[in-house]
Write an enzyme that holds these catalytic residues in place. Structure first.
Site, PDB file in Angstrom:
ATOM      1  N   ARG A 182       0.874  -1.176   0.000  1.00 51.14           N
ATOM      2  CA  ARG A 182       0.000   0.000   0.000  1.00 51.14           C
ATOM      3  C   ARG A 182       0.908   1.222   0.000  1.00 51.14           C
ATOM      4  NH1 ARG A 182       2.447   1.830   3.655  1.00 51.14           N
ATOM      5  NH2 ARG A 182       0.926   3.506   3.729  1.00 51.14           N
ATOM      6  N   GLY A 183       0.302   2.396  -0.118  1.00 48.17           N
ATOM      7  CA  GLY A 183       1.094   3.616  -0.281  1.00 48.17           C
ATOM      8  C   GLY A 183       1.174   3.922  -1.772  1.00 48.17           C
ATOM      9  N   ARG A 220      -7.266  -0.409  -6.870  1.00 41.15           N
ATOM     10  CA  ARG A 220      -7.576   0.686  -5.925  1.00 41.15           C
ATOM     11  C   ARG A 220      -7.745   1.977  -6.735  1.00 41.15           C
ATOM     12  NH1 ARG A 220      -4.218   1.104  -0.497  1.00 41.15           N
ATOM     13  NH2 ARG A 220      -6.166   2.045   0.202  1.00 41.15           N
ATOM     14  N   GLN A 248      -1.882   2.197   9.954  1.00 44.23           N
ATOM     15  CA  GLN A 248      -0.583   2.291   9.261  1.00 44.23           C
ATOM     16  C   GLN A 248       0.433   3.083  10.087  1.00 44.23           C
ATOM     17  OE1 GLN A 248      -3.589   2.808   7.879  1.00 44.23           O
ATOM     18  NE2 GLN A 248      -3.624   2.390   5.695  1.00 44.23           N
ATOM     19  N   ASP A 300      -2.005  10.904  -2.083  1.00 43.95           N
ATOM     20  CA  ASP A 300      -2.334   9.858  -3.065  1.00 43.95           C
ATOM     21  C   ASP A 300      -2.671  10.444  -4.420  1.00 43.95           C
ATOM     22  OD1 ASP A 300      -2.941   8.629  -0.305  1.00 43.95           O
ATOM     23  OD2 ASP A 300      -2.716   6.951  -1.703  1.00 43.95           O
ATOM     24  N   ASN A 309      -5.398  12.272   0.696  1.00 46.12           N
ATOM     25  CA  ASN A 309      -4.490  11.444   1.503  1.00 46.12           C
ATOM     26  C   ASN A 309      -5.341  10.672   2.509  1.00 46.12           C
ATOM     27  OD1 ASN A 309      -1.737  10.651   2.135  1.00 46.12           O
ATOM     28  ND2 ASN A 309      -2.046  11.662   4.088  1.00 46.12           N
TER      29      ASN A 309
HETATM   30  O1  MRU Z   1      -4.484   3.151   2.245  1.00 44.36           O
HETATM   31  P1  MRU Z   1      -3.003   3.375   2.125  1.00 44.36           P
HETATM   32  O2  MRU Z   1      -2.210   2.806   3.255  1.00 44.36           O
HETATM   33  O3  MRU Z   1      -2.485   2.943   0.770  1.00 44.36           O
HETATM   34  O4  MRU Z   1      -2.852   4.960   2.192  1.00 44.36           O
HETATM   35  C1  MRU Z   1      -1.582   5.516   2.078  1.00 44.36           C
HETATM   36  C2  MRU Z   1      -1.548   6.981   2.238  1.00 44.36           C
HETATM   37  O5  MRU Z   1      -2.548   7.632   2.426  1.00 44.36           O
HETATM   38  C3  MRU Z   1      -0.214   7.642   2.093  1.00 44.36           C
HETATM   39  O6  MRU Z   1      -0.139   8.794   2.893  1.00 44.36           O
HETATM   40  C4  MRU Z   1       0.027   8.035   0.636  1.00 44.36           C
HETATM   41  O7  MRU Z   1      -0.217   6.953  -0.221  1.00 44.36           O
HETATM   42  C5  MRU Z   1       1.405   8.531   0.406  1.00 44.36           C
HETATM   43  S1  MRU Z   1       2.618   7.242   0.588  1.00 44.36           S
HETATM   44  C6  MRU Z   1       4.131   7.913   0.219  1.00 44.36           C
END
Ligand code: MRU
Length: 340
Positions: free
Chosen positions: A51-52, A85, A184, A225, A235
């Site tokens: 994820r990220g 996603r 997270q 994101d 985000n």
């Molecule tokens: O649902 P996730 O864990 O994928 O969400 C991640 C985030 O919101 C992060 O802040 C974003 O992707 C930036 S990661 C460098």
């Protein structure tokens, strides 16, 4: 004194398959999963093994390499990966980069996926350098979710800024929001900060306001994101509340993200698709139901912080100030192919 921090990465290409660190079970167990098809990669993204935003893009690119290696229909493979996603634009950016290649044989796609990964690490280090200039000596920094090595090709974006400031010998302290419902912050950011020996405290999401009021936060740095032309930034859910709180307490609020997170096709954040995830993410804790049967749930995974609340947007090119205008990014960022 400067310190060197270790490189934490979420995935590794191994000769003919992809290895992914299973982020669902970190930090309790460090297990690597072998992926051999693009369908497995799409499922791993959906299930949040990885994820990220940048890490999802890199995984999708490797997924396309696996599709080519297995002789799968590449158009169909791209659709399957794109449907994993919806919010992080890096996914569509990476797929478009692969789909625009003239030669789409396995070796060429693999080389492009490796280039995307390598460039992401370089961008993160540059974000770290630009962002660290905004971090004063002895700063206390609040962050949310995980934006570190685990969310990128290594080093990280918002966490990369923190990491670079620490490497430069700045005496910093971090507050990391637990980041409900998937934790997270508590699980992954705390894992990375512990490994690097960066002083921190994990806090409940609801503790941010009182910490700010008590003068314990000098700046907030979050990742993104997807960032629209006017600087509106999607985000992790809860980021918007932190920006409102920061404004009230006159604390700078920064977003750190590579240019692969800019979406020059969206004028404002109103058009950013926000992923809704399962009710079980709220109603269960570690697989044990904690809510009454039939409890209705609304579980958006992201929110959008209006650009006007963001003090600066840090990319690999430098720190952008308000009013934002990322329209020119369209020269270098391909049009995202939305799922469907
Ligand atoms: O649902 P996730 O864990 O994928 O969400 C991640 C985030 O919101 C992060 O802040 C974003 O992707 C930036 S990661 C460098």
């Amino acid at each position: 004194m400067t310190t060197t921090t270790g490189l934490i990465t979420p995935q590794k290409w191994q000769a003919d398959h992809l290895l992914m660190l299973d982020q669902r079970i970190l930090p309790l167990r460090e297990e690597w999963i072998e992926l051999r098809t693009h369908e497995e990669v799409a499922k791993a993204i959906k299930d949040m093994v990885v994820r990220g935003a940048p890490a999802i893009g890199i995984s999708a690119a490797y997924g396309m390499a696996l599709a080519a290696k297995n002789g799968a229909d590449l158009q169909q493979a791209s659709k399957t990966l794109a449907a994993s996603r919806p919010t992080a634009v890096n996914l569509f950016w990476a797929l478009d980069r692969i789909n625009s290649l003239q030669n789409r044989d396995f070796q060429r796609i693999l080389a492009e996926a490796q280039a995307i990964e390598r460039e992401d690490l370089e961008m993160n280090r540059a974000i770290g350098r630009h962002g660290a200039e905004l971090v004063p000596q002895n700063a206390s920094i609040l962050t949310v979710c995980n934006t570190g090595g685990l969310a990128t090709a290594g080093h990280g974006t918002a966490l990369g800024v923190i990491r670079t400031a620490h490497e430069q010998g700045k005496d910093i302290h971090v507050y990391t929001c637990e980041t409900r419902p998937r934790m997270q912050g508590l699980r992954l950011t705390a894992y990375e900060l512990t490994k690097d020996g960066i002083p921190f405290h994990s806090i409940a999401d609801g503790a941010a306001a009182s910490l700010m009021r008590a003068g314990k936060v000098d700046l907030v740095i979050a990742g993104a994101d997807r960032i629209a032309v006017n600087g509106d930034a999607a985000n992790k859910i809860g980021t918007y509340s932190l920006a409102v709180l920061a404004l009230h307490h006159k604390i700078p609020f920064y977003i750190a993200a590579p240019s692969s997170t800019l979406d020059p096709t969206l004028p404002t954040g109103d058009q950013i698709p926000i992923e809704e995830r399962s009710a079980e993410e709220l109603t269960e804790v570690d697989g044990v139901r904690v809510a009454p049967d039939g409890c209705p749930v609304y579980n958006p995974a992201f929110d959008v912080t209006p650009g006007e609340l963001i003090t600066g947007i840090i990319t690999e090119k430098g720190v952008n100030a308000k009013p934002y205008n990322f329209a020119l990014a369209s020269k270098s960022i391909p049009q995202p192919a939305l799922p469907g």
